[in-house]
Scaffold this motif. Sequence first.
Motif, short mmCIF file in Angstrom:
data_model
loop_
_atom_site.label_atom_id
_atom_site.label_comp_id
_atom_site.label_asym_id
_atom_site.label_seq_id
_atom_site.Cartn_x
_atom_site.Cartn_y
_atom_site.Cartn_z
N LEU A 157 0.81 -1.22 0.00
CA LEU A 157 0.00 0.00 0.00
C LEU A 157 0.85 1.27 0.00
O LEU A 157 0.43 2.31 -0.50
N SER A 158 2.05 1.19 0.57
CA SER A 158 2.91 2.38 0.69
C SER A 158 3.97 2.44 -0.39
O SER A 158 4.93 3.20 -0.26
N ALA A 159 3.82 1.67 -1.44
CA ALA A 159 4.83 1.65 -2.49
C ALA A 159 4.99 3.00 -3.18
O ALA A 159 6.10 3.39 -3.56
N ASP A 160 3.88 3.73 -3.33
CA ASP A 160 3.97 5.00 -4.06
C ASP A 160 3.37 6.16 -3.30
O ASP A 160 3.12 7.22 -3.87
N ARG A 161 3.13 5.97 -1.98
CA ARG A 161 2.63 7.08 -1.17
C ARG A 161 3.00 6.82 0.29
O ARG A 161 3.14 5.66 0.72
N PRO A 162 3.18 7.89 1.07
CA PRO A 162 3.49 7.69 2.49
C PRO A 162 2.34 6.98 3.20
O PRO A 162 1.16 7.24 2.91
N LYS A 163 2.66 6.10 4.12
CA LYS A 163 1.60 5.37 4.83
C LYS A 163 0.69 6.32 5.60
O LYS A 163 -0.49 6.02 5.83
N HIS A 164 1.20 7.48 5.97
CA HIS A 164 0.42 8.46 6.74
C HIS A 164 -0.71 9.07 5.91
O HIS A 164 -1.63 9.66 6.45
N LEU A 165 -0.62 8.95 4.57
CA LEU A 165 -1.67 9.47 3.69
C LEU A 165 -2.64 8.39 3.23
O LEU A 165 -3.57 8.68 2.48
N LEU A 166 -2.44 7.16 3.69
CA LEU A 166 -3.40 6.12 3.38
C LEU A 166 -4.69 6.35 4.16
O LEU A 166 -4.68 6.87 5.27
N GLU A 167 -5.80 5.94 3.57
CA GLU A 167 -7.11 6.27 4.15
C GLU A 167 -7.53 5.29 5.24
O GLU A 167 -7.40 4.08 5.10
N VAL A 168 -8.01 5.85 6.31
CA VAL A 168 -8.61 5.10 7.42
C VAL A 168 -9.95 5.76 7.72
O VAL A 168 -10.01 6.97 7.94
N ALA A 169 -11.02 4.97 7.68
CA ALA A 169 -12.37 5.51 7.90
C ALA A 169 -12.64 6.72 7.02
O ALA A 169 -13.27 7.69 7.44
N GLY A 170 -12.13 6.65 5.77
CA GLY A 170 -12.45 7.67 4.79
C GLY A 170 -11.51 8.86 4.72
O GLY A 170 -11.69 9.71 3.85
N GLU A 171 -10.51 8.93 5.59
CA GLU A 171 -9.58 10.05 5.59
C GLU A 171 -8.16 9.55 5.83
O GLU A 171 -7.96 8.50 6.45
N PRO A 172 -7.15 10.29 5.36
CA PRO A 172 -5.78 9.89 5.64
C PRO A 172 -5.51 9.79 7.14
O PRO A 172 -6.09 10.53 7.94
N VAL A 173 -4.63 8.86 7.50
CA VAL A 173 -4.27 8.67 8.91
C VAL A 173 -3.89 10.01 9.55
O VAL A 173 -4.35 10.34 10.65
N VAL A 174 -3.07 10.79 8.87
CA VAL A 174 -2.57 12.03 9.48
C VAL A 174 -3.68 13.05 9.69
O VAL A 174 -3.61 13.88 10.62
N VAL A 175 -4.75 13.01 8.90
CA VAL A 175 -5.87 13.93 9.11
C VAL A 175 -6.56 13.63 10.42
O VAL A 175 -6.94 14.56 11.17
N HIS A 176 -6.73 12.37 10.74
CA HIS A 176 -7.29 12.02 12.05
C HIS A 176 -6.43 12.58 13.17
O HIS A 176 -6.95 13.08 14.18
N GLN A 177 -5.10 12.54 13.00
CA GLN A 177 -4.20 13.06 14.02
C GLN A 177 -4.33 14.57 14.16
O GLN A 177 -4.36 15.11 15.27
N LEU A 178 -4.39 15.28 13.03
CA LEU A 178 -4.48 16.73 13.08
C LEU A 178 -5.78 17.18 13.75
O LEU A 178 -5.79 18.13 14.55
N ARG A 179 -6.87 16.51 13.43
CA ARG A 179 -8.15 16.87 14.05
C ARG A 179 -8.11 16.62 15.56
O ARG A 179 -8.63 17.41 16.35
#
Length: 322
Positions: A29-51
């Motif tokens: 899944l992280s071959a071409d994008r940072p794992k932090h930008l992969l979607e969890v519950a409809g949003e990137p992991v890092v967006v959940h952290q920022l909120r």
Amino acid sequence: MSRAVTRHRCSRGTAIVLAGGLGTRMHPLSADRPKHLLEVAGEPVVVHQLRWLAAHGVVDVVLATSHLGEQFEPVLGDGSRWGIRLTYSHEPKPAGTAGGLRLAATALASLPEYLVVVNGDLLTSHDLTSQRLMASQDGGPDAVLHLRTVPDPRPFGSVVADGHGLVTRFVEKSANPPSTEVNAGTYVLRRTVLDLIGDGVVSLERDVLPSVVDSGRVVAYRENALWEDVGTPQALVRASAALVLASGRDAHVDRSALVDPTAVITDGSAVGPGAVVRAGARIRGSVIMSGAVIGPRADVAHSAVAPGARVDGGTVLRGFVI
């Protein structure tokens, strides 16, 4: 003390999110994008952290990036959507968790007395305000570590703390951990801790925190809230379903997704932006990321389908990554 009063007493905060890892455990899944930008519950992991940071009064955030770091800013912008001021720090090559922290701190106009540091591959709902308040008392500690209890501590940093919360040992990923309490990846650090970070590749967990523990000025904040180390595809699927179900829904379907009315989506599944789910498809406890296509009568359970991937009609997936 009520949470409302607690939040009022906690000053506006500053955080560094460590998002520089290579994400090798998350492949493909992280071959071409940072794992932090992969979607969890409809949003990137890092967006959940920022909120989550914004909800606890943290308004200045530096995102410490390295691998594929140029992809973050087009997605996240300046952070104003979540009520924060987001800036970026980029390591030309990975310098370890402490090395990334050291570089990211230079992006701040000034260092506050205490700084929140968060591992970029975790999701947590613990009360960061209460953790920060433990550091704001007179004569406060040099570090406050979020600890939680897990059945198998071997994959994590194991921490030994007494009944008053004084941390006496910190052992990173051991075959024989001394405790079932583990480092949950959120720290409140006094700015002087950054002075302990040497040059080169330096690990916060292996090189810095053990020496701070030896000083006798590290305390534990204990809370077993919703938490997931999102380091593997299986963990990502598990975390996504947990977040969706915790919201009271059986599924999350993005408004821009195209889902045939005969498709069945249940058990905490998440269907991302622009995804397509054809007639008769069944999706259970899975993550269908942006632009993915699920063919007619496909049966997808506890699986992750990467952005833009296609699952042919009639395919049966059980715990797969596509």
